[in-house]
Design an enzyme around this catalytic site. Structure first.
Site, PDB file in Angstrom:
ATOM      1  N   ASP A   1      -8.570   6.516  -1.158  1.00  0.00           N
ATOM      2  CA  ASP A   1      -7.491   7.256  -1.810  1.00  0.00           C
ATOM      3  C   ASP A   1      -8.105   8.019  -2.985  1.00  0.00           C
ATOM      4  OD1 ASP A   1      -7.984   5.382  -3.741  1.00  0.00           O
ATOM      5  OD2 ASP A   1      -5.935   4.629  -3.875  1.00  0.00           O
TER       6      ASP A   1
ATOM      7  N   TYR B   1      -5.960   6.448   4.746  1.00  0.00           N
ATOM      8  CA  TYR B   1      -6.090   5.490   3.643  1.00  0.00           C
ATOM      9  C   TYR B   1      -5.317   4.200   3.935  1.00  0.00           C
ATOM     10  CZ  TYR B   1      -5.171   2.783  -0.391  1.00  0.00           C
ATOM     11  OH  TYR B   1      -5.045   1.700  -1.199  1.00  0.00           O
TER      12      TYR B   1
ATOM     13  N   GLU C   1       0.818  -1.211   0.000  1.00  0.00           N
ATOM     14  CA  GLU C   1       0.000   0.000   0.000  1.00  0.00           C
ATOM     15  C   GLU C   1       0.855   1.265   0.000  1.00  0.00           C
ATOM     16  OE1 GLU C   1      -3.004   0.217  -0.727  1.00  0.00           O
ATOM     17  OE2 GLU C   1      -3.686  -1.840  -0.494  1.00  0.00           O
TER      18      GLU C   1
HETATM   19  N1  ADE Z   1      -3.766   0.672  -5.288  1.00  0.00           N
HETATM   20  C1  ADE Z   1      -3.774   0.919  -3.981  1.00  0.00           C
HETATM   21  N2  ADE Z   1      -3.981  -0.200  -3.277  1.00  0.00           N
HETATM   22  C2  ADE Z   1      -4.076  -1.197  -4.188  1.00  0.00           C
HETATM   23  C3  ADE Z   1      -4.280  -2.590  -4.105  1.00  0.00           C
HETATM   24  N3  ADE Z   1      -4.390  -3.181  -2.923  1.00  0.00           N
HETATM   25  N4  ADE Z   1      -4.347  -3.286  -5.249  1.00  0.00           N
HETATM   26  C4  ADE Z   1      -4.209  -2.660  -6.429  1.00  0.00           C
HETATM   27  N5  ADE Z   1      -4.018  -1.374  -6.574  1.00  0.00           N
HETATM   28  C5  ADE Z   1      -3.933  -0.628  -5.471  1.00  0.00           C
END
Ligand code: ADE
Length: 388
Positions: free
Chosen positions: A136, A118, A35
């Site tokens: 986000d 987030y 993340e």
């Molecule tokens: N962008 C942010 N978190 C994500 C996730 N877990 N999988 C794919 N794209 C992401």
């Protein structure tokens, strides 16, 4: 947002999700790493960094103990280096204050450095099944369209409202049964984690930014306010308050034979602790560049201008001019200037392997065959191909 979206959206996600490395684990550490990387970097680029990072630092205590330069090197090319420094601070806090056990709730996670609403929501829901939102920019876009909200999504008050709305809707989900185990099938079904990832996935695959989201394929099209009002290509509204400040800088490639001068940046602020070519504010003339070099203890033999370059940070844009300055053979110990100043002379191999250079300097680094973010110089790759 209408609670009726939960089932079609989650079903769609379970059938269509991309197979991504961080979707094979419920280890909070691994999910957290993904993340943080994904915050400013595209999925495709993150994949390779993610694997390499976890091979080098497979758990919290490895991250807590990692040497700073190794850490920055693993992050080189991802940018926004404060992310990885904060991760290490957070890892140290968990190891020292929580006996190495990752906090299990969003609320506790948010107390750690670098973990905002987030990230905490994403890790708490994906690793532990907690019914908390993870909003986000992409999720905010989906939310603004679904609710046909035409306020500026860059306002914190609008984001808070989206979080409240999604949190409310998530209370209709079943609670988690098992959690936090790093083995497949640790969850029967993680309703909260899957729902948050479904919103993320919808934003990434169909509810695309800009004028042409792929509404025909959208599993929650019947519930979308923007679609009903013909506003899917117009929303969300994003009004930026601040422009990037433009900063002119002059970058010097001061070279002695195969060696080039670098210095370490201060331990705080932009690109803290990384290496850089000597550079100063403003647009220096060749004479001024020679004078600056001699103030630092080195006499120029030749100088030639290099192409202009620019680099965008979040709040600043560097517009750079450059010079290559040739100096004579170095006296004193190799790699350290004889004058004891802070310039270090290193060859391409050392710059590629040991001294993290930010991508901001790529345009100049490549002139000496160093490619920030690639980990290895072209020569090294060539050597490996040649079996040396
Ligand atoms: N962008 C942010 N978190 C994500 C996730 N877990 N999988 C794919 N794209 C992401």
């Amino acid at each position: 947002m209408n609670a009726e979206i939960v089932k079609p959206l989650t079903d769609w996600y379970r059938a269509n999700r991309r197979d991504l490395p961080w979707r094979h684990t419920s280890d909070p550490y691994r999910i957290w790493v993904s993340e943080i990387m994904l915050q400013q970097t595209r999925v495709e680029s993150v994949k390779a960094y993610y694997q390499r990072f976890l091979e080098a630092l497979p758990d919290l205590s490895a991250l807590a103990e990692a040497d700073e330069e190794r850490l920055l090197k693993l992050w080189e090319g991802l940018g926004y280096y404060s992310r990885v420094r904060n991760m290490q601070r957070a890892a140290r806090t968990v190891v020292e204050d929580f006996k190495g056990a990752f906090p299990r709730t969003k609320e506790e996670m948010e107390k750690l450095p670098g973990i905002g609403s987030y990230t905490a929501g994403a890790v708490a829901s994906i690793a532990f099944g907690e019914r908390v939102p993870a909003v986000d920019g992409n999720v905010l876009r989906v939310w603004a369209r679904m609710t046909a909200d035409d306020r500026n999504i860059l306002l914190p008050s609008v984001k808070k409202e989206a979080e409240r709305d999604i949190a409310g809707l998530m209370q209709t989900l079943p609670a988690a049964r098992t959690s936090g185990q790093d083995h497949p099938g640790a969850f029967h079904e993680n309703a909260a984690g899957d729902f948050n990832q479904a919103l993320i996935e919808l934003g990434a695959l169909l509810c695309l930014p800009g004028e042409k989201p792929l509404c025909e394929a959208c599993p929650v099209r019947p519930f979308c306010g923007a679609e009903r009002r013909g506003l899917a290509g117009v929303l969300p509204i994003r009004e930026k308050k601040t422009e990037r400040r433009i900063e002119r800088r002059t970058v010097l490639l001061v070279r002695s034979g195969e060696l080039t001068a670098v210095r370490k940046r201060p331990d705080s602020g932009l690109l803290a602790g990384m290496y850089e070519f000597p550079n100063v504010r403003g647009e220096l003339t060749a004479e001024q560049a020679v004078a600056y070099t001699s103030e630092n203890g080195y006499d120029a033999l030749r100088i030639r201008p290099l192409p202009a370059a620019r680099h965008l940070f979040s709040h600043v844009e560097w517009r750079m001019t450059g010079y290559e300055i040739r100096i004579g053979a170095l006296s004193g110990e190799r790699g350290r200037s004889a004058h004891g100043r802070d310039w270090i002379f290193a060859d391409a191999k050392e710059l590629s392997g040991e001294r993290p250079l930010p991508a901001a300097f790529s345009a100049y680094a490549k002139l000496i065959h160093v490619f920030p973010g690639k980990g290895k110089s072209r020569e090294e790759e060539q050597e490996e191909r040649n079996g040396r």
